[in-house]
Design an enzyme around this catalytic site. Structure first.
Site, mmCIF file in Angstrom:
data_model
loop_
_atom_site.group_PDB
_atom_site.id
_atom_site.type_symbol
_atom_site.label_atom_id
_atom_site.label_comp_id
_atom_site.label_asym_id
_atom_site.label_seq_id
_atom_site.Cartn_x
_atom_site.Cartn_y
_atom_site.Cartn_z
ATOM 1 N N HIS A 16 -13.034 -9.980 -15.156
ATOM 2 C CA HIS A 16 -13.997 -8.997 -15.641
ATOM 3 C C HIS A 16 -13.444 -8.271 -16.863
ATOM 4 C CE1 HIS A 16 -12.495 -5.202 -13.221
ATOM 5 N NE2 HIS A 16 -11.547 -5.763 -13.913
ATOM 6 N N CYS A 35 -8.175 -3.024 -17.675
ATOM 7 C CA CYS A 35 -9.447 -3.651 -17.299
ATOM 8 C C CYS A 35 -10.416 -3.736 -18.484
ATOM 9 C CB CYS A 35 -10.086 -2.901 -16.132
ATOM 10 S SG CYS A 35 -9.225 -3.202 -14.568
ATOM 11 N N HIS A 41 -9.744 -10.184 -17.796
ATOM 12 C CA HIS A 41 -8.566 -10.456 -16.973
ATOM 13 C C HIS A 41 -9.020 -10.586 -15.537
ATOM 14 C CE1 HIS A 41 -7.354 -6.311 -15.313
ATOM 15 N NE2 HIS A 41 -8.638 -6.397 -15.419
ATOM 16 N N HIS A 43 -8.796 -10.566 -11.148
ATOM 17 C CA HIS A 43 -8.354 -9.905 -9.920
ATOM 18 C C HIS A 43 -8.508 -10.873 -8.763
ATOM 19 C CE1 HIS A 43 -7.932 -5.734 -11.303
ATOM 20 N NE2 HIS A 43 -8.981 -5.956 -12.079
ATOM 21 N N ASP A 81 -16.933 -16.377 -6.901
ATOM 22 C CA ASP A 81 -15.576 -16.927 -6.881
ATOM 23 C C ASP A 81 -15.290 -17.765 -8.126
ATOM 24 O OD1 ASP A 81 -13.052 -17.309 -5.821
ATOM 25 O OD2 ASP A 81 -13.644 -19.072 -4.647
ATOM 26 N N HIS A 82 -14.180 -17.471 -8.778
ATOM 27 C CA HIS A 82 -13.765 -18.157 -10.004
ATOM 28 C C HIS A 82 -14.785 -18.035 -11.126
ATOM 29 C CE1 HIS A 82 -11.001 -19.988 -7.046
ATOM 30 N NE2 HIS A 82 -10.161 -19.919 -8.056
ATOM 31 N N GLU A 126 -9.620 -4.424 -4.682
ATOM 32 C CA GLU A 126 -9.437 -4.976 -6.023
ATOM 33 C C GLU A 126 -7.974 -5.354 -6.249
ATOM 34 O OE1 GLU A 126 -11.761 -4.053 -9.938
ATOM 35 O OE2 GLU A 126 -10.114 -2.615 -9.774
HETATM 36 ZN ZN LIG Z 1 -9.584 -5.223 -13.884
#
Ligand SMILES: [Zn+2]
Length: 137
Positions: A16, A35, A41, A43, A81-82, A126
């Protein structure tokens, strides 16, 4: 009859970028830090999904946990996911994908899907140290 809360933990990886499009670059950087990375990047999220209901006297279950697993996979994980939450997931087209907002989206998707059990609580991790709780209010 007795009521009980049943929880399933699921995992997904997603990228995100947090930003407020109305703010200048420096302000976004200051508020969202890592972020706000321009190239996104990732998580490793964990999501605890808790449903509440009467224990069925025939099965002894509130909701078969295998069915809960399938519901969460089908309704949520295959979309998240992914994925790049900003670019790939329409739910976040106009929503900053913070843990708080991801939790709200997960709630809206899951609540109708687990009926007649009631979605009682979700906890989105997270990081190993940071999580948010949401109960649909
Ligand atoms: Zn982040």
């Amino acid at each position: 009859m007795s009521r009980c809360v049943v929880t399933r933990r699921v995992h997904f990886n997603a990228a995100h970028r947090l930003a407020n499009p109305r703010w200048r670059e420096a302000e976004n950087e200051r508020v969202f830090g890592v972020c706000n990375s321009p190239n996104f990047h990732g998580h490793n999220y964990n999501l605890d999904v808790s449903v509440e209901g009467e224990i069925d006297p025939e099965t002894g279950y509130v909701l078969d946990i295998a069915r809960l697993k399938d519901i969460v996979s089908e309704c949520l994980l295959r979309h998240l996911d992914h994925k790049n939450l900003n670019l790939d997931v329409p739910w976040f087209r106009d929503v900053n994908p913070t843990a708080e907002n991801i939790a709200v989206v997960c709630w809206r998707v899951l609540a109708p899907a687990v009926a007649p059990a009631r979605l009682a609580h979700i906890r989105l991790w997270e990081t190993e140290r940071n999580y948010v709780d949401y109960e649909g209010t």
